[in-house]
Design an enzyme around this catalytic site. Structure first.
Site, mmCIF file in Angstrom:
data_model
loop_
_atom_site.group_PDB
_atom_site.id
_atom_site.type_symbol
_atom_site.label_atom_id
_atom_site.label_comp_id
_atom_site.label_asym_id
_atom_site.label_seq_id
_atom_site.Cartn_x
_atom_site.Cartn_y
_atom_site.Cartn_z
ATOM 1 N N GLU A 148 11.907 13.250 0.460
ATOM 2 C CA GLU A 148 10.827 12.633 -0.308
ATOM 3 C C GLU A 148 9.448 13.123 0.149
ATOM 4 O O GLU A 148 8.564 13.352 -0.667
ATOM 5 C CB GLU A 148 10.917 11.107 -0.187
ATOM 6 C CG GLU A 148 9.707 10.328 -0.676
ATOM 7 C CD GLU A 148 9.489 10.399 -2.184
ATOM 8 O OE1 GLU A 148 10.429 10.785 -2.894
ATOM 9 O OE2 GLU A 148 8.375 10.070 -2.618
ATOM 10 N N ARG A 189 1.437 0.088 15.058
ATOM 11 C CA ARG A 189 1.053 -0.091 13.670
ATOM 12 C C ARG A 189 1.685 -1.366 13.115
ATOM 13 O O ARG A 189 2.538 -1.972 13.740
ATOM 14 C CB ARG A 189 1.443 1.123 12.844
ATOM 15 C CG ARG A 189 2.923 1.379 12.701
ATOM 16 C CD ARG A 189 3.107 2.397 11.589
ATOM 17 N NE ARG A 189 4.428 2.984 11.559
ATOM 18 C CZ ARG A 189 4.952 3.503 10.453
ATOM 19 N NH1 ARG A 189 4.271 3.481 9.328
ATOM 20 N NH2 ARG A 189 6.142 4.042 10.464
ATOM 21 N N SER A 198 -1.389 27.428 -4.004
ATOM 22 C CA SER A 198 -0.991 28.833 -4.108
ATOM 23 C C SER A 198 -1.540 29.495 -5.362
ATOM 24 O O SER A 198 -1.495 30.718 -5.478
ATOM 25 C CB SER A 198 0.543 28.967 -4.109
ATOM 26 O OG SER A 198 1.057 28.493 -2.891
ATOM 27 N N TRP A 254 7.152 0.003 3.917
ATOM 28 C CA TRP A 254 7.559 0.736 2.714
ATOM 29 C C TRP A 254 8.982 1.267 2.839
ATOM 30 O O TRP A 254 9.631 1.555 1.854
ATOM 31 C CB TRP A 254 6.588 1.872 2.397
ATOM 32 C CG TRP A 254 6.863 3.161 3.110
ATOM 33 C CD1 TRP A 254 6.462 3.483 4.372
ATOM 34 C CD2 TRP A 254 7.595 4.291 2.618
ATOM 35 N NE1 TRP A 254 6.906 4.748 4.697
ATOM 36 C CE2 TRP A 254 7.605 5.272 3.641
ATOM 37 C CE3 TRP A 254 8.242 4.592 1.420
ATOM 38 C CZ2 TRP A 254 8.231 6.508 3.513
ATOM 39 C CZ3 TRP A 254 8.884 5.834 1.300
ATOM 40 C CH2 TRP A 254 8.872 6.767 2.329
ATOM 41 N N HIS A 277 13.187 11.795 4.049
ATOM 42 C CA HIS A 277 12.569 13.041 4.482
ATOM 43 C C HIS A 277 12.409 14.037 3.351
ATOM 44 O O HIS A 277 11.315 14.575 3.170
ATOM 45 C CB HIS A 277 13.203 13.668 5.720
ATOM 46 C CG HIS A 277 12.296 14.736 6.214
ATOM 47 N ND1 HIS A 277 11.258 14.489 7.075
ATOM 48 C CD2 HIS A 277 12.170 16.019 5.837
ATOM 49 C CE1 HIS A 277 10.555 15.601 7.222
ATOM 50 N NE2 HIS A 277 11.085 16.546 6.484
ATOM 51 N N TYR A 330 8.757 15.989 1.234
ATOM 52 C CA TYR A 330 8.541 17.324 0.676
ATOM 53 C C TYR A 330 8.357 17.273 -0.825
ATOM 54 O O TYR A 330 7.676 18.129 -1.403
ATOM 55 C CB TYR A 330 9.667 18.269 1.100
ATOM 56 C CG TYR A 330 9.545 18.546 2.572
ATOM 57 C CD1 TYR A 330 8.502 19.332 3.035
ATOM 58 C CD2 TYR A 330 10.369 17.945 3.489
ATOM 59 C CE1 TYR A 330 8.313 19.537 4.381
ATOM 60 C CE2 TYR A 330 10.193 18.138 4.847
ATOM 61 C CZ TYR A 330 9.157 18.934 5.287
ATOM 62 O OH TYR A 330 8.967 19.110 6.623
ATOM 63 N N LYS A 336 3.797 30.042 4.669
ATOM 64 C CA LYS A 336 2.900 29.687 3.569
ATOM 65 C C LYS A 336 1.437 29.728 4.014
ATOM 66 O O LYS A 336 0.587 30.320 3.341
ATOM 67 C CB LYS A 336 3.232 28.292 3.049
ATOM 68 C CG LYS A 336 4.443 28.291 2.150
ATOM 69 C CD LYS A 336 4.762 26.888 1.682
ATOM 70 C CE LYS A 336 5.783 26.933 0.567
ATOM 71 N NZ LYS A 336 5.244 27.489 -0.686
ATOM 72 N N ASP A 357 7.059 22.954 -25.429
ATOM 73 C CA ASP A 357 6.898 21.587 -24.928
ATOM 74 C C ASP A 357 7.943 21.400 -23.845
ATOM 75 O O ASP A 357 8.635 22.355 -23.474
ATOM 76 C CB ASP A 357 7.095 20.567 -26.073
ATOM 77 C CG ASP A 357 6.406 19.246 -25.768
ATOM 78 O OD1 ASP A 357 6.748 18.633 -24.740
ATOM 79 O OD2 ASP A 357 5.531 18.837 -26.547
ATOM 80 N N THR A 401 6.835 26.839 6.667
ATOM 81 C CA THR A 401 5.508 26.272 6.410
ATOM 82 C C THR A 401 4.439 27.201 6.951
ATOM 83 O O THR A 401 3.398 27.431 6.309
ATOM 84 C CB THR A 401 5.387 24.876 7.048
ATOM 85 O OG1 THR A 401 6.516 24.095 6.666
ATOM 86 C CG2 THR A 401 4.124 24.171 6.575
ATOM 87 N N HIS A 408 0.843 -1.203 0.000
ATOM 88 C CA HIS A 408 0.000 0.000 0.000
ATOM 89 C C HIS A 408 0.876 1.251 0.000
ATOM 90 O O HIS A 408 0.683 2.176 -0.793
ATOM 91 C CB HIS A 408 -0.943 -0.005 1.197
ATOM 92 C CG HIS A 408 -1.577 1.326 1.495
ATOM 93 N ND1 HIS A 408 -2.556 1.882 0.708
ATOM 94 C CD2 HIS A 408 -1.337 2.232 2.477
ATOM 95 C CE1 HIS A 408 -2.893 3.066 1.192
ATOM 96 N NE2 HIS A 408 -2.167 3.312 2.268
ATOM 97 N N HIS A 427 14.979 12.426 12.683
ATOM 98 C CA HIS A 427 13.783 12.479 13.533
ATOM 99 C C HIS A 427 12.922 11.232 13.342
ATOM 100 O O HIS A 427 11.988 11.009 14.104
ATOM 101 C CB HIS A 427 12.982 13.770 13.310
ATOM 102 C CG HIS A 427 12.411 13.949 11.944
ATOM 103 N ND1 HIS A 427 12.078 15.171 11.430
ATOM 104 C CD2 HIS A 427 12.107 13.074 10.965
ATOM 105 C CE1 HIS A 427 11.603 15.039 10.217
ATOM 106 N NE2 HIS A 427 11.609 13.771 9.907
ATOM 107 N N HIS A 428 13.239 10.432 12.323
ATOM 108 C CA HIS A 428 12.539 9.157 12.151
ATOM 109 C C HIS A 428 13.177 8.053 12.984
ATOM 110 O O HIS A 428 12.711 6.919 12.965
ATOM 111 C CB HIS A 428 12.568 8.738 10.674
ATOM 112 C CG HIS A 428 11.842 9.694 9.791
ATOM 113 N ND1 HIS A 428 10.493 9.567 9.516
ATOM 114 C CD2 HIS A 428 12.255 10.800 9.126
ATOM 115 C CE1 HIS A 428 10.130 10.560 8.712
ATOM 116 N NE2 HIS A 428 11.168 11.320 8.465
ATOM 117 N N SER A 487 13.014 6.811 -13.629
ATOM 118 C CA SER A 487 11.953 7.599 -14.249
ATOM 119 C C SER A 487 11.852 8.981 -13.610
ATOM 120 O O SER A 487 11.768 10.006 -14.300
ATOM 121 C CB SER A 487 10.624 6.848 -14.127
ATOM 122 O OG SER A 487 9.544 7.715 -14.370
ATOM 123 N N SER A 488 11.892 9.016 -12.279
ATOM 124 C CA SER A 488 11.784 10.296 -11.567
ATOM 125 C C SER A 488 12.953 11.214 -11.884
ATOM 126 O O SER A 488 12.786 12.429 -12.053
ATOM 127 C CB SER A 488 11.754 10.079 -10.050
ATOM 128 O OG SER A 488 10.507 9.629 -9.650
HETATM 129 CU CU CU1 Z 1 10.922 13.200 8.175
#
Ligand code: CU1
Length: 531
Positions: free
Chosen positions: A260, A455, A273, A147, A258, A262, A336, A111, A333, A82, A307-308, A174-175
């Site tokens: 990722e 979890r 925006s 994941w 991390h 963002y 914003k 293009d 943040t 998932h 922090h993870h 690809s990315s």
């Molecule tokens: Cu993070």
């Protein structure tokens, strides 16, 4: 006439020149940014539904305590797949689809810079997705390492893990190619007069996101390659018995992981925006500060990864550094969020569907931001690590953040893409149904996490039953809301209906282009390719 039809109609005038292939060739050989954007969006929708079915499997099992539907091993495959499918298959490609459609139009480019590489970027994705999803059919099933694919578990699972690694390598390639294309297009192909500080915010946020992707996708590739060599080639990068360290995997993974998160939210900020000013009939408040805030978030995202990992044990100085660095991100943040509110302040606001999603985004995403701050507090995080509080937190930012912004963008720009207006009543039903069921699903998970429910388990203690039932009911409601979107909003608005005006948002529209765009929308029926 829609842009697609227009392009088509034009091609029919030259039935014998093969610059505009028809039928399946149009898609397989696509070099047109709009067609490739459309391919990305269909692909991500298919992945959203695939990942959604897995999520409903998870919520069905968790409706009651005990094991009803799945064995724990398979349950863990569901949670892992998932996550991988939603992150790499649904959210990221959806934003790339938006980038393909909108960035050339927004900056007045004919293009994307590398049209054939653009085609290759997209067509890498379906094989990768097939590889990833079909790993369920392998002996031992799909990878069940989560994941994040933490070692040492990920170094020991069956062939499904290898298929997952290969799929992620392909998606990463690809990315990277997609990002190179976006950076080159924005830096080299802006129309005369379109300076960087005049670009619409979506183009700005994607420029910054593309740099993040180029910086961190190779780091992920390194982490999973080391996992692969630990698995098959006798290395011990993450194996303590051979002199390695499984915690190093986490450092490398989150140095990618991390930024990722963002990558998955900055383009959403860009979409919001642009919608907020359009439906407030005011220019965006603090445009320059939005650009700087986006850049600050991107830079800070590189120094917060541990922090993870507070629960792995680290020196107090490191704990403090990563705690404060993480909290620092709340500043840009917050800039914003305040700018969006200041944009709405005293505006002539209307609440058509795109605006509902955008305002819903601000409201619910900000709740995810606040729980992120709570998780950043080291001693609190050590308590909350791997509980449903964290699951609630990141679904508030990824679903009510990324996905809500994608829906906002679809309702806002979709009329340009299809040539037809969606049904406004149905769009609003889709919004309210999604907003309510989203909160029914994920709000109770805060309480479950605070009460200590871990979890990634197929079963739970009886005292967690009520909130889990509520969450499962909400999840099926959310799933139904998206089925409603598919059959009652999306497909009808592609087949026909009310023709979209050249400027679908009328009075609101002009403000999307707060700068005079030298390149109006419809001048590019037959974009020349560059490579
Ligand atoms: Cu993070």
């Amino acid at each position: 006439m829609s842009t697609i039809e227009h392009a088509h109609g034009h091609a029919d005038d030259h039935a014998h020149d093969d610059h505009h292939p028809h039928g399946w060739r149009r898609w397989l050989y696509a070099t047109n940014h709009k067609d490739i954007g459309t391919l990305y969006l269909w692909f991500s929708l298919a992945m959203l539904m695939t990942g959604g079915v897995l999520a409903l499997g998870i919520r069905a099992e968790l409706f009651m305590p005990g094991l009803q539907l799945f064995q724990p091993e398979f349950f863990n495959q569901l949670t892992t797949m998932h996550g991988l499918i939603m992150v790499f298959g649904a959210i990221m490609p959806a934003f790339v689809g938006f980038a393909n459609w909108m960035i050339p139009l927004q900056i007045g480019a004919a293009d994307m810079a590398f049209a054939r590489m653009n085609n290759f970027s997209f067509w890498l994705l379906p094989p990768a997705a097939i590889l990833l999803v079909s790993s369920f059919l392998m002996p031992g099933g799909a990878t069940a390492a989560g994941w994040t694919l933490y070692a040492p578990l990920s170094t020991q699972m069956g062939i499904g893990m290898d298929m997952g690694i290969f799929a992620m390598h392909i998606m990463g390639a690809s990315s990277i190619m997609g990002s190179i294309n976006i950076v080159t297009t924005i830096l080299n192909m802006r129309a005369p007069g379109m300076t960087l500080m005049k670009m619409p915010m979506f183009a700005w946020t994607w420029l910054i996101t593309a740099y993040l992707l180029i910086a961190v996708m190779p780091v992920l590739a390194g982490a999973i390659t080391m996992t692969l060599t630990d698995r098959h080639f006798g290395t011990s990068f993450f194996n303590a018995a051979g002199g390695g360290d499984p915690v190093m995997y986490q450092h490398i993974f989150w140095f990618f992981g991390h930024p990722e998160v963002y990558i998955m939210i900055l383009p959403a900020f860009g979409i919001v925006s642009q919608i907020i000013p359009a439906f407030s009939r005011k220019p965006l408040f603090g445009y320059a500060s939005m650009v700087y805030a986006t850049s600050s978030i991107a830079i800070l995202s590189f120094i917060v990864w541990a922090h993870h990992m507070f629960a792995t044990g680290m020196p107090v100085t490191s704990q403090l550094f990563f705690m404060y660095a993480t909290m620092l991100i709340a500043v840009p943040t917050g800039v914003k969020v305040f700018n969006w509110i200041a944009t709405m302040w005293q505006g002539s606001m209307t609440f058509e569907t795109p605006m509902l999603w955008a305002v819903g985004f601000i409201f619910v995403f900000t709740m995810g931001g606040f729980t992120g701050l709570i998780c950043a507090i080291t001693p609190v995080d050590i308590q909350l690590q791997d509980t449903y509080y964290v699951v609630a937190h990141f679904h508030y930012v990824l679903v009510a953040g990324s996905l809500f912004a994608l829906f906002a963008g679809f309702y806002y720009w979709g009329p340009k893409w299809t040539g037809f207006m969606y049904n406004e009543t149905r769009g609003q039903i889709h919004f309210w149904a999604s907003l309510i069921t989203f909160n029914v699903t994920f709000f109770p998970m805060h309480f479950l996490g605070l009460a200590g429910m871990p979890r990634r388990y197929a079963d739970y203690a009886a005292q967690f039953t009520d909130f889990n039932m509520l969450a499962s009911i909400g999840a099926f409601g959310f799933g139904l809301s998206q089925v409603y979107f598919l059959f009652f909003v999306l497909l009808p608005s592609i087949r026909g209906g009310e023709k979209a005006a050249a400027k679908p948002w009328d009075g609101a529209e002009g403000l999307e282009w707060t700068v005079p765009s030298p390149a109006p929308f419809h001048t590019f029926e037959t974009p020349p390719t560059v490579n």
